[in-house]
Every structure is written in structure tokens, then in C-alpha cells.
Motif scaffolding. Structure first.
Motif, PDB file in Angstrom:
ATOM      1  N   ASP A 144       0.261  -3.499   2.151  1.00  0.00           N
ATOM      2  CA  ASP A 144       1.104  -4.422   2.744  1.00  0.00           C
ATOM      3  C   ASP A 144       1.691  -5.488   2.301  1.00  0.00           C
ATOM      4  N   GLU A 145       2.970  -6.303   2.179  1.00  0.00           N
ATOM      5  CA  GLU A 145       3.172  -6.870   1.808  1.00  0.00           C
ATOM      6  C   GLU A 145       3.104  -9.037   2.901  1.00  0.00           C
ATOM      7  N   SER A 146       2.030  -9.380   2.389  1.00  0.00           N
ATOM      8  CA  SER A 146       2.388 -10.782   2.792  1.00  0.00           C
ATOM      9  C   SER A 146       1.970 -12.091   1.973  1.00  0.00           C
ATOM     10  N   ALA A 433      13.907  -1.684  10.941  1.00  0.00           N
ATOM     11  CA  ALA A 433      13.643  -2.215   9.241  1.00  0.00           C
ATOM     12  C   ALA A 433      12.958  -2.892   9.367  1.00  0.00           C
ATOM     13  N   VAL A 434      12.247  -3.476   7.825  1.00  0.00           N
ATOM     14  CA  VAL A 434      11.779  -4.496   7.894  1.00  0.00           C
ATOM     15  C   VAL A 434      12.066  -4.707   6.730  1.00  0.00           C
ATOM     16  N   HIS A 443      12.746  -6.031  -0.736  1.00  0.00           N
ATOM     17  CA  HIS A 443      12.165  -4.381  -0.784  1.00  0.00           C
ATOM     18  C   HIS A 443      12.246  -4.461   1.141  1.00  0.00           C
ATOM     19  N   VAL A 444      13.114  -3.637   1.292  1.00  0.00           N
ATOM     20  CA  VAL A 444      13.401  -3.230   2.464  1.00  0.00           C
ATOM     21  C   VAL A 444      12.778  -1.308   3.039  1.00  0.00           C
ATOM     22  N   GLY A 445      11.891  -1.347   4.294  1.00  0.00           N
ATOM     23  CA  GLY A 445      11.457  -0.116   4.457  1.00  0.00           C
ATOM     24  C   GLY A 445      11.995  -0.129   5.822  1.00  0.00           C
ATOM     25  N   LEU A 559       1.133   5.856  12.214  1.00  0.00           N
ATOM     26  CA  LEU A 559       2.501   5.507  11.921  1.00  0.00           C
ATOM     27  C   LEU A 559       3.065   3.959  12.048  1.00  0.00           C
ATOM     28  N   ARG A 560       3.420   3.274  10.868  1.00  0.00           N
ATOM     29  CA  ARG A 560       4.118   1.746  10.914  1.00  0.00           C
ATOM     30  C   ARG A 560       5.257   1.906   9.723  1.00  0.00           C
ATOM     31  N   LEU A 561       6.025   1.120   9.913  1.00  0.00           N
ATOM     32  CA  LEU A 561       6.645   0.284   9.229  1.00  0.00           C
ATOM     33  C   LEU A 561       7.202  -0.643   8.494  1.00  0.00           C
ATOM     34  N   ASN A 562       6.629  -0.957   7.216  1.00  0.00           N
ATOM     35  CA  ASN A 562       6.561  -2.099   7.324  1.00  0.00           C
ATOM     36  C   ASN A 562       7.628  -2.157   5.060  1.00  0.00           C
TER      37      ASN A 562
END
Length: 580
Positions: A144-146, A433-434, A443-445, A559-562
Motif C-alpha cells: 500500500d502507498e500511504s 482507478a486509484v 502511480h495509478v492502479g 481482491l482490492r485495488l490500490n
């Protein structure tokens, strides 16, 4: 306490002198014996000094109304109400909540220790008792990118703070049972300080569960079925029965509302939106729902008062009994459980749904600049939303009704006119999109979300647990770009865009999570937003933004998207959205 103060309390308890305040003719809910007894409640100073027959310098005849201990929410994130502390108090105090235990990991993931200090500062002078659990997972996992990273050394000094009770939900169950040294150090620091460790381990079973509990984790609020809850109860954990805006687990866990289980269970909300707080209620709503589902009223009240007080070591909270703080609520009947009056430390602080003391919020913008200026990202462009993979199949993150768990679904890659590739609104599949918003990484997921009731346009939010990057969902790229940039322009918040126009928006400039306005103002703007969504075909009960907020949290299966892409939570690895 000085001996003369104690002497006066004893004299008042004996009835030798008048109490300061006596609530006459009350039906008292006894959370020790699960009985209801008719008695007077005598109060001197902040404390109850007797239950029986008393005289007071001031007397209030309750005429048979029920009196309960002040309600305690054992697990909540204030930030998820979108309100700062004073406004949050105004929303929950009239509903009988006199104490909460909050985990400030939302704002800490955005602004680190500055966020934690902001929450401590803006709650220190409230009527509401606000206790803290230190955020254990900032970020939630290494995937994760906090906006910040909080290690054990940074947290250690805060265990000396009088309102800090322990280490908050240990979401990194995977790292805990595999002995991640960073996680173990945080646990050891907490237990050395004599504090407790809260858990967060959905669907953890067998030897991994044993290992998690051996590590020192004493509770769980993620149980979504009775089998999981019973398994954790048998191994000694306290179960927090969660009923909030997004996650609603009470129906599945109703068998716990009886002895002996209820003595190890408590009611919590975790996350609640301002509309729900103002109109449905807070912990009083959970009690009301439990009673209407068949729970004994005394037991439901006990699970919202005595049990959390015992678990968190709040020895003078949670009961209507001599020596306990005079935090009391008055309700006319137990079926509807409508709170009429709220007493805090023996003083009437709310009546007929209104707090008697106005809210006041002062923010030092210099000291908390990192909190108030939390966006560091470029404007979003269409190019940012281009799929980086190609193939014949797409992987869908499928939501589950009233749960935070998701499922995986693989379908042939979609190509429909008038929507982005991969989108099928008839099948409730949208593009997701995140965008990283803290460090200007770019960064984009990108992925796809299923069982999401958006029919057209796009929604965007800077509330995306737990790292709170910018999350956008929609049926076409152009509307997604506009929705995301609208939130960016507002320094955080929510937005709904359709046909190239901003239909509704809510600004949340405090860390991209909270407003500086009142609960009523935020609730009104949220209602406008929800009405706009309904007018565009979104199901009325979807809670679309609260649901969206959890889609990027990489610690809840499946599942998750980050910002890195689609995360397979059980394997803790990135998997492609589109593949051959």
C-alpha cells in the motif's frame, strides 16, 4: 481523591446528607444482573453515590423512564463520519454516546503523527470522552502507498498519554502470524506499557488464528458469520459486533445476544456517515435494532456499556451503580430506545435530540499544515486511465451486499459502445482507478468493479481506506477524469459527474477526509449528493461512497485495488486486471 471528598461521598451514599442531584422514580437497567429495578439515582459531583431511595438538593422526577449507563462505542474512526471532533460530538451525544474509543489510522495514513496530534488536540476539551488506540498499520501493509509510515519508535511515547488505551486493529494479520519484526515490536511496546491490542482478522482460522491470539491480540470486529465469531470466542477473544453504514454484521451474529456469549461481546459501529448519525442514531440505533430482533434489552445495553468498559479498562464507566461516573441516559421505553436526556459527569448535556453546548473548532493551520494541504498530485488526464494490459479476459472485484469482503470473478473482456473498454453497466461492472495523491509519484492502479450500482457517469472520493489515495469509478474515462479532478481541486472530498458535468460534490479539506462544518451541513450536502445519484439510477440503499471507500483496503479478502494494481489479499501479491 482527598479524604474529605471521600467522606462527603460516603455520607451522601448513606443518606446522611443530601446528594447534589437525585433522579427520582427511575427504572434502572442493571448491567450486572440483567435486571430492571425501580429506584432513585443519587449523584454527588461527577459520581453516582447511591441507587435506592434518596433526597437531593436538586431532584428530577423521571416518572418511570428507563435509565441506562452512557453508551460506549468500542471501535470507531471519527474521520469516517467526515466530521471533526466537535461536530462529531454534536451528532452522537444526543443519541446517548458518552464515550468512544477511536482509531485515528485514517488521518495518520495521510499525515502521520501530525494527523494523530490533530485528533488528540481537537478532541481534548469535548464533553464526549474520546479515548484512542494507536494506529498499528500505517500503511495497512507493504502493498500500500500511504502518506506516511509510522513505526514502533514513533508510536512508543504516546502510550504515556492518559487517553491512549492500546494498539488499534492489527490489520496486518498476515505479517503478525509470520513474525514480521516491525509488527512484533509494536505489539511488544503495547503490552510492555500494560495496554491492550485490538484485532482485525477476517476469516482467520485454525493455527493461524491461534498464532494471532498468542501474539497478544484480544479482540476482533470483522466477524461476518456466527461460526467465525464462535471460533474466536472459544479462543478467548472479545467480539465486537459491528453495525455501521457500510458493514452490517448484527443479523448474522444475533445468537451472541445471550449468556454466556454476551459477556464477551460489545456493540461497535466502525464507520458511520453523518446522515446516519443524525437521523438513525449511533450506538442507540444498534441497541434498538438488537431489541427489535429479539435481544433482551438489559443484555443489549450491557453490550454497549459494561462490556466495552471492562475490556478497555475504563473502571468507572459502564454501569448505573455507586462509585461509577454519572454518565447516564434516559429513555422513555425500551422498544424504541429513543434517548430523551443525556447526563455527563452528573450534568445534563443533551435533551430531546440536541446537545446543550455549541460546538467550537479552532485549527492552527500553521501547526497542522500537512493535515490541511494533503494533495500532492498532477491533474488527471485521459492517458492516466489507459489500460496497461491486454487480453481476452478481465478480472472483476465483486462486492458483497452489506459486507466488506469481495469475491473474484473472471469474464470475457467487454467491449460495449458508449462505455470504457471492460465496462458493462447492465451487469453492474464499472471501471475503477486509484491515483496516488500524497507524494507526487504518478502511480495509478486500474481495474474493474462488479455489483456496483452506478448506472452512468463517475464518482470520485479521497476517502479510500486506509491510505486514502484518490479512488474513481465510472462507465467512461472522460467523466472519471472530471470527477477525480473535482476532488483534487477541493483538496479532498466526494464528487459525482454525469455527461461531462459535475452534478454534486462535497469538499472535505481536512486531510481529504473531514469537513470543518457542522454535522447538519455535511449531512445536507451528502443528501444532495445521494439524491443526485438516485436520480441517475443508483439504488437507494447502496451507500455507494461508503462502499467505494473500502475497495482499496488490501487487508480484507479477496481482491482490492490500490495504486499498485489489483491486490490478491490472501496471497499478498499483484494480479493483472486483464489477461490472456
Amino acid at each position: 481523591m482527598q479524604p474529605d471528598v471521600l467522606k462527603n461521598r460516603i455520607a451522601a451514599g448513606r443518606g446522611d446528607v443530601c446528594a447534589d442531584l437525585v433522579l427520582k422514580n427511575a427504572r434502572v437497567i442493571n448491567v450486572f444482573t440483567n435486571e430492571i429495578e425501580t429506584a432513585d439515582i443519587a449523584i454527588s459531583g461527577n459520581y453516582i453515590i447511591g441507587v435506592g431511595e434518596y433526597r437531593g438538593r436538586k431532584e428530577v422526577d423521571l416518572r418511570g423512564s428507563y435509565v441506562c449507563p452512557g453508551l460506549i462505542d468500542g471501535h470507531i474512526h471519527i474521520e469516517s463520519s467526515m466530521l471533526c471532533g466537535p461536530a462529531f460530538e454534536q451528532a452522537v451525544l444526543p443519541h446517548g454516546t458518552t464515550a468512544i474509543i477511536t482509531d485515528p489510522h485514517e488521518i495518520s495514513n495521510v499525515a502521520g503523527l501530525d494527523g494523530l496530534e490533530f485528533m488528540l488536540e481537537t478532541t481534548k476539551d469535548l464533553t464526549l470522552s474520546v479515548y484512542f488506540m494507536l494506529p498499528s498499520c500505517v500503511p495497512a501493509t507493504d502493498l500500500d502507498e500511504s502518506g506516511a509510515v509510522l513505526d514502533a519508535e514513533q508510536l512508543r511515547p504516546y502510550y504515556r498519554h492518559p487517553r491512549v488505551l492500546g494498539l488499534a486493529e492489527l490489520m496486518n494479520a498476515y505479517g503478525t502470524v509470520r513474525c514480521d519484526p516491525k509488527v512484533l515490536q509494536k505489539i511488544c511496546d503495547c503490552t510492555k506499557a500494560g495496554k491492550i491490542v485490538d484485532g482485525h482478522a477476517p476469516l482467520l482460522y485454525d493455527k493461524d488464528l491461534n498464532a494471532y491470539i498468542v501474539a497478544g491480540v484480544q479482540s476482533d470486529h470483522e466477524c461476518s458469520n456466527i461460526e467465525e465469531a464462535m471460533d474466536k470466542l472459544r479462543r478467548g477473544q472479545y467480539i465486537m459486533i459491528r453495525e455501521g453504514t457500510a458493514a452490517k454484521n448484527m443479523d448474522a451474529l444475533m445468537p451472541l445476544f445471550q449468556e454466556p456469549y454476551c459477556s464477551r461481546c460489545m456493540l461497535v459501529t466502525d464507520d458511520k456517515h453523518p446522515n446516519d448519525l443524525l437521523h438513525s442514531g449511533h450506538i442507540d440505533y444498534n441497541i434498538r435494532k438488537a431489541i427489535q430482533a429479539g435481544a433482551a434489552p438489559a443484555i443489549a445495553v450491557k453490550m454497549a456499556t459494561l462490556i466495552p468498559a471492562q475490556y478497555f479498562g475504563l473502571k468507572q464507566h459502564g454501569a448505573v451503580a455507586p462509585g461509577y461516573l454519572a454518565d447516564l441516559i434516559v429513555v422513555s421505553d425500551l422498544e424504541h430506545f429513543a434517548v430523551e436526556q443525556v447526563y455527563k459527569n452528573g450534568i445534563l448535556v443533551a435533551e430531546h435530540g440536541k446537545a446543550l453546548k455549541p460546538a467550537s473548532l479552532m485549527i492552527d493551520n500553521t501547526r497542522f499544515a500537512r493535515v490541511m494541504e494533503s494533495f500532492d498530485m498532477d491533474e488527471i488526464t485521459l492517458r492516466d486511465l489507459e489500460l496497461r494490459e491486454s487480453g481476452d479476459y478481465e478480472r472483476i472485484i465483486c462486492l458483497r451486499q452489506d459486507e466488506l469482503l469481495t469475491e473474484e470473478k473472471i469474464i470475457p473482456f467487454q467491449q460495449h459502445p458508449n462505455t470504457a473498454p471492460g465496462v458493462d453497466t447492465e451487469q453492474q461492472i464499472v471501471k475503477l482507478a486509484v491515483f496516488e495523491r500524497h507524494h507526487h509519484s504518478g502511480h495509478v492502479g486500474i481495474g474493474f468493479l462488479g455489483n456496483f450500482s452506478l448506472k452512468c457517469g463517475a464518482v470520485a472520493s479521497s476517502i479510500a481506506h486506509d491510505s486514502h489515495n484518490l479512488i474513481v469509478a465510472g462507465d467512461n474515462d472522460a467523466d472519471m477524469v472530471l470527477a477525480g479532478n473535482t476532488v483534487r481541486k477541493n483538496k479532498g472530498g466526494l464528487a459525482f459527474v454525469a455527461n461531462g458535468e459535475v452534478v454534486a460534490e462535497v469538499a472535505l479539506p481536512v486531510a481529504g477526509l473531514m469537513s470543518t462544518e457542522s454535522a447538519e451541513s455535511v449531512a445536507e450536502k451528502m443528501q444532495t449528493l445521494e439524491d443526485a445519484l438516485k436520480a441517475h439510477g443508483v439504488a437507494e440503499d447502496s451507500g455507494i461512497f461508503m462502499t467505494l471507500a473500502f475497495v482499496s483496503l488490501p487487508v480484507i479478502p479477496k481482491l482490492r485495488l490500490n495504486t499498485y494494481g489489483i491486490v490478491d489479499v490472501e496471497q499478498q501479491k499483484i494480479v493483472p486486471a486483464v489477461f490472456k
